[in-house]
Design a protein around this motif. Structure first.
Motif, PDB file in Angstrom:
ATOM      1  N   GLU A 187      70.359  79.757  41.481  1.00 14.91           N
ATOM      2  CA  GLU A 187      71.158  78.830  40.698  1.00 14.91           C
ATOM      3  C   GLU A 187      70.907  79.197  39.249  1.00 14.91           C
ATOM      4  O   GLU A 187      69.761  79.290  38.805  1.00 14.91           O
ATOM      5  CB  GLU A 187      70.759  77.379  40.945  1.00 14.91           C
ATOM      6  N   ALA A 188      71.984  79.433  38.509  1.00 10.36           N
ATOM      7  CA  ALA A 188      71.870  79.852  37.115  1.00 10.36           C
ATOM      8  C   ALA A 188      72.450  78.773  36.209  1.00 10.36           C
ATOM      9  O   ALA A 188      73.206  77.903  36.656  1.00 10.36           O
ATOM     10  CB  ALA A 188      72.617  81.168  36.906  1.00 10.36           C
ATOM     11  N   ALA A 189      72.093  78.842  34.954  1.00  9.70           N
ATOM     12  CA  ALA A 189      72.647  77.914  33.971  1.00  9.70           C
ATOM     13  C   ALA A 189      74.147  78.170  33.869  1.00  9.70           C
ATOM     14  O   ALA A 189      74.595  79.321  33.922  1.00  9.70           O
ATOM     15  CB  ALA A 189      71.987  78.130  32.619  1.00  9.70           C
ATOM     16  N   PRO A 190      74.951  77.114  33.732  1.00 12.03           N
ATOM     17  CA  PRO A 190      76.406  77.307  33.671  1.00 12.03           C
ATOM     18  C   PRO A 190      76.864  78.172  32.503  1.00 12.03           C
ATOM     19  O   PRO A 190      77.918  78.795  32.563  1.00 12.03           O
ATOM     20  CB  PRO A 190      76.945  75.879  33.525  1.00 12.03           C
ATOM     21  N   THR A 191      76.072  78.258  31.449  1.00  5.91           N
ATOM     22  CA  THR A 191      76.457  79.059  30.284  1.00  5.91           C
ATOM     23  C   THR A 191      75.930  80.485  30.355  1.00  5.91           C
ATOM     24  O   THR A 191      76.242  81.297  29.483  1.00  5.91           O
ATOM     25  CB  THR A 191      75.926  78.400  29.004  1.00  5.91           C
ATOM     26  N   LYS A 237      66.024  84.745  24.653  1.00  8.24           N
ATOM     27  CA  LYS A 237      66.395  83.588  25.456  1.00  8.24           C
ATOM     28  C   LYS A 237      65.273  83.243  26.421  1.00  8.24           C
ATOM     29  O   LYS A 237      64.504  84.112  26.830  1.00  8.24           O
ATOM     30  CB  LYS A 237      67.677  83.864  26.239  1.00  8.24           C
ATOM     31  N   ASP A 238      65.189  81.978  26.772  1.00  6.45           N
ATOM     32  CA  ASP A 238      64.191  81.536  27.736  1.00  6.45           C
ATOM     33  C   ASP A 238      64.712  81.860  29.136  1.00  6.45           C
ATOM     34  O   ASP A 238      65.731  81.333  29.566  1.00  6.45           O
ATOM     35  CB  ASP A 238      63.946  80.037  27.574  1.00  6.45           C
ATOM     36  N   PHE A 239      64.007  82.756  29.839  1.00  5.06           N
ATOM     37  CA  PHE A 239      64.475  83.201  31.144  1.00  5.06           C
ATOM     38  C   PHE A 239      64.457  82.079  32.172  1.00  5.06           C
ATOM     39  O   PHE A 239      65.251  82.071  33.095  1.00  5.06           O
ATOM     40  CB  PHE A 239      63.641  84.381  31.628  1.00  5.06           C
ATOM     41  N   HIS A 240      63.541  81.117  32.004  1.00  3.10           N
ATOM     42  CA  HIS A 240      63.485  79.996  32.936  1.00  3.10           C
ATOM     43  C   HIS A 240      64.648  79.033  32.717  1.00  3.10           C
ATOM     44  O   HIS A 240      64.986  78.259  33.613  1.00  3.10           O
ATOM     45  CB  HIS A 240      62.147  79.267  32.829  1.00  3.10           C
ATOM     46  N   ALA A 241      65.261  79.064  31.549  1.00  2.00           N
ATOM     47  CA  ALA A 241      66.453  78.249  31.304  1.00  2.00           C
ATOM     48  C   ALA A 241      67.698  78.930  31.873  1.00  2.00           C
ATOM     49  O   ALA A 241      68.672  78.264  32.222  1.00  2.00           O
ATOM     50  CB  ALA A 241      66.630  78.000  29.811  1.00  2.00           C
ATOM     51  N   ILE A 242      67.675  80.259  31.978  1.00  2.00           N
ATOM     52  CA  ILE A 242      68.815  80.997  32.533  1.00  2.00           C
ATOM     53  C   ILE A 242      68.824  80.878  34.057  1.00  2.00           C
ATOM     54  O   ILE A 242      69.851  80.578  34.655  1.00  2.00           O
ATOM     55  CB  ILE A 242      68.755  82.469  32.098  1.00  2.00           C
ATOM     56  N   LEU A 243      67.666  81.114  34.687  1.00  2.00           N
ATOM     57  CA  LEU A 243      67.546  80.995  36.146  1.00  2.00           C
ATOM     58  C   LEU A 243      66.935  79.636  36.457  1.00  2.00           C
ATOM     59  O   LEU A 243      65.751  79.421  36.222  1.00  2.00           O
ATOM     60  CB  LEU A 243      66.665  82.105  36.708  1.00  2.00           C
ATOM     61  N   VAL A 244      67.742  78.736  36.984  1.00  3.27           N
ATOM     62  CA  VAL A 244      67.261  77.380  37.253  1.00  3.27           C
ATOM     63  C   VAL A 244      66.301  77.387  38.435  1.00  3.27           C
ATOM     64  O   VAL A 244      65.194  76.843  38.357  1.00  3.27           O
ATOM     65  CB  VAL A 244      68.451  76.430  37.511  1.00  3.27           C
ATOM     66  N   ARG A 245      66.711  78.012  39.547  1.00  3.31           N
ATOM     67  CA  ARG A 245      65.863  78.055  40.738  1.00  3.31           C
ATOM     68  C   ARG A 245      66.436  79.067  41.716  1.00  3.31           C
ATOM     69  O   ARG A 245      67.640  79.350  41.700  1.00  3.31           O
ATOM     70  CB  ARG A 245      65.779  76.693  41.416  1.00  3.31           C
ATOM     71  N   PRO A 246      65.597  79.601  42.601  1.00  3.38           N
ATOM     72  CA  PRO A 246      66.127  80.431  43.684  1.00  3.38           C
ATOM     73  C   PRO A 246      66.715  79.531  44.766  1.00  3.38           C
ATOM     74  O   PRO A 246      66.237  78.418  44.992  1.00  3.38           O
ATOM     75  CB  PRO A 246      64.907  81.185  44.200  1.00  3.38           C
ATOM     76  N   LEU A 247      67.764  79.998  45.410  1.00  2.00           N
ATOM     77  CA  LEU A 247      68.378  79.246  46.500  1.00  2.00           C
ATOM     78  C   LEU A 247      67.869  79.825  47.813  1.00  2.00           C
ATOM     79  O   LEU A 247      68.228  80.938  48.198  1.00  2.00           O
ATOM     80  CB  LEU A 247      69.904  79.343  46.423  1.00  2.00           C
ATOM     81  N   THR A 263      75.513  84.349  31.250  1.00  2.00           N
ATOM     82  CA  THR A 263      76.414  85.444  31.589  1.00  2.00           C
ATOM     83  C   THR A 263      75.740  86.354  32.615  1.00  2.00           C
ATOM     84  O   THR A 263      74.539  86.234  32.876  1.00  2.00           O
ATOM     85  CB  THR A 263      76.755  86.278  30.334  1.00  2.00           C
ATOM     86  N   LYS A 264      76.508  87.290  33.175  1.00  2.00           N
ATOM     87  CA  LYS A 264      75.937  88.223  34.151  1.00  2.00           C
ATOM     88  C   LYS A 264      74.852  89.084  33.507  1.00  2.00           C
ATOM     89  O   LYS A 264      73.827  89.378  34.127  1.00  2.00           O
ATOM     90  CB  LYS A 264      77.032  89.123  34.725  1.00  2.00           C
ATOM     91  N   THR A 265      75.049  89.464  32.258  1.00  2.00           N
ATOM     92  CA  THR A 265      74.051  90.261  31.552  1.00  2.00           C
ATOM     93  C   THR A 265      72.770  89.466  31.337  1.00  2.00           C
ATOM     94  O   THR A 265      71.663  90.004  31.487  1.00  2.00           O
ATOM     95  CB  THR A 265      74.607  90.725  30.191  1.00  2.00           C
ATOM     96  N   ASP A 266      72.896  88.180  30.984  1.00  2.00           N
ATOM     97  CA  ASP A 266      71.718  87.320  30.822  1.00  2.00           C
ATOM     98  C   ASP A 266      70.942  87.215  32.128  1.00  2.00           C
ATOM     99  O   ASP A 266      69.703  87.309  32.142  1.00  2.00           O
ATOM    100  CB  ASP A 266      72.124  85.905  30.378  1.00  2.00           C
ATOM    101  N   ILE A 267      71.659  87.021  33.239  1.00  2.00           N
ATOM    102  CA  ILE A 267      71.022  86.872  34.546  1.00  2.00           C
ATOM    103  C   ILE A 267      70.319  88.164  34.943  1.00  2.00           C
ATOM    104  O   ILE A 267      69.167  88.150  35.400  1.00  2.00           O
ATOM    105  CB  ILE A 267      72.061  86.452  35.599  1.00  2.00           C
ATOM    106  N   LYS A 268      70.977  89.305  34.723  1.00  2.00           N
ATOM    107  CA  LYS A 268      70.380  90.600  35.057  1.00  2.00           C
ATOM    108  C   LYS A 268      69.102  90.831  34.254  1.00  2.00           C
ATOM    109  O   LYS A 268      68.069  91.208  34.810  1.00  2.00           O
ATOM    110  CB  LYS A 268      71.382  91.719  34.774  1.00  2.00           C
ATOM    111  N   THR A 269      69.147  90.572  32.963  1.00  2.00           N
ATOM    112  CA  THR A 269      67.972  90.764  32.112  1.00  2.00           C
ATOM    113  C   THR A 269      66.834  89.848  32.527  1.00  2.00           C
ATOM    114  O   THR A 269      65.676  90.276  32.595  1.00  2.00           O
ATOM    115  CB  THR A 269      68.340  90.503  30.644  1.00  2.00           C
ATOM    116  N   ALA A 270      67.143  88.586  32.818  1.00  2.00           N
ATOM    117  CA  ALA A 270      66.110  87.623  33.200  1.00  2.00           C
ATOM    118  C   ALA A 270      65.414  88.047  34.491  1.00  2.00           C
ATOM    119  O   ALA A 270      64.183  87.983  34.594  1.00  2.00           O
ATOM    120  CB  ALA A 270      66.727  86.232  33.356  1.00  2.00           C
TER     121      ALA A 270
END
Length: 99
Positions: free
Chosen positions: A31-35, A3-13, A37-44
Motif C-alpha cells: 500500500e503506497a501513499a496516494p501521492t 523523502k521519507d520512505f516510510h511515508a511513501i510505503l504505508v505497509r506491505p499487503l 509516483t512509481k519512481t518514488d516507490i521504486k527508490t523507496a
C-alpha cells in the motif's frame, strides 16, 4: 530528493493472492501513499530492502461504503503498488534493513 520512505510505503499487503504472485512471479504488493509516483516507490523499495526493482505497477483502489449503525460513510481511496524484483532477489519483511 529527501523523502521519507516510510511515508511513501504505508505497509506491505500480505494476502493470499500476494503470496501466490510472490512465489510465482517474484512480485510484492504494497500500500503506497496516494501521492507517491512509481519512481518514488521504486527508490523507496531499493533503499529500504536493498534489492533491484525491475518494474512498478500502481492502481488506485476506490474506497468502499461502510455502515455505522443507521448511517454510513465511505472509506478513503488508496493506492496499491505491485513491485517486480530482479530474478534471484527477494524481500524479507521480517529482516527489513534501513531506517
Amino acid at each position: 530528493m529527501s523523502k521519507d520512505f516510510h511515508a511513501i510505503l504505508v505497509r506491505p499487503l500480505l494476502t493470499e493472492r500476494g503470496t501466490l504472485i510472490q512465489e510465482k512471479y517474484n512480485q510484492y504488493l504494497f500500500e503506497a501513499a496516494p501521492t507517491a509516483t512509481k519512481t518514488d516507490i521504486k527508490t523507496a523499495i531499493e533503499k529500504m530492502f536493498k534489492v533491484s526493482v525491475e518494474k512498478v505497477r500502481t492502481m488506485i483502489i476506490p474506497g468502499k461504503f461502510r455502515r455505522h449503525g443507521r448511517g454510513g460513510g465511505m472509506l478513503p481511496d488508496w493506492k496499491k503498488a505491485i513491485v517486480t524484483v530482479a530474478e534471484g532477489q527477494k524481500i524479507d519483511f521480517a529482516q527489513q534493513s534501513g531506517s
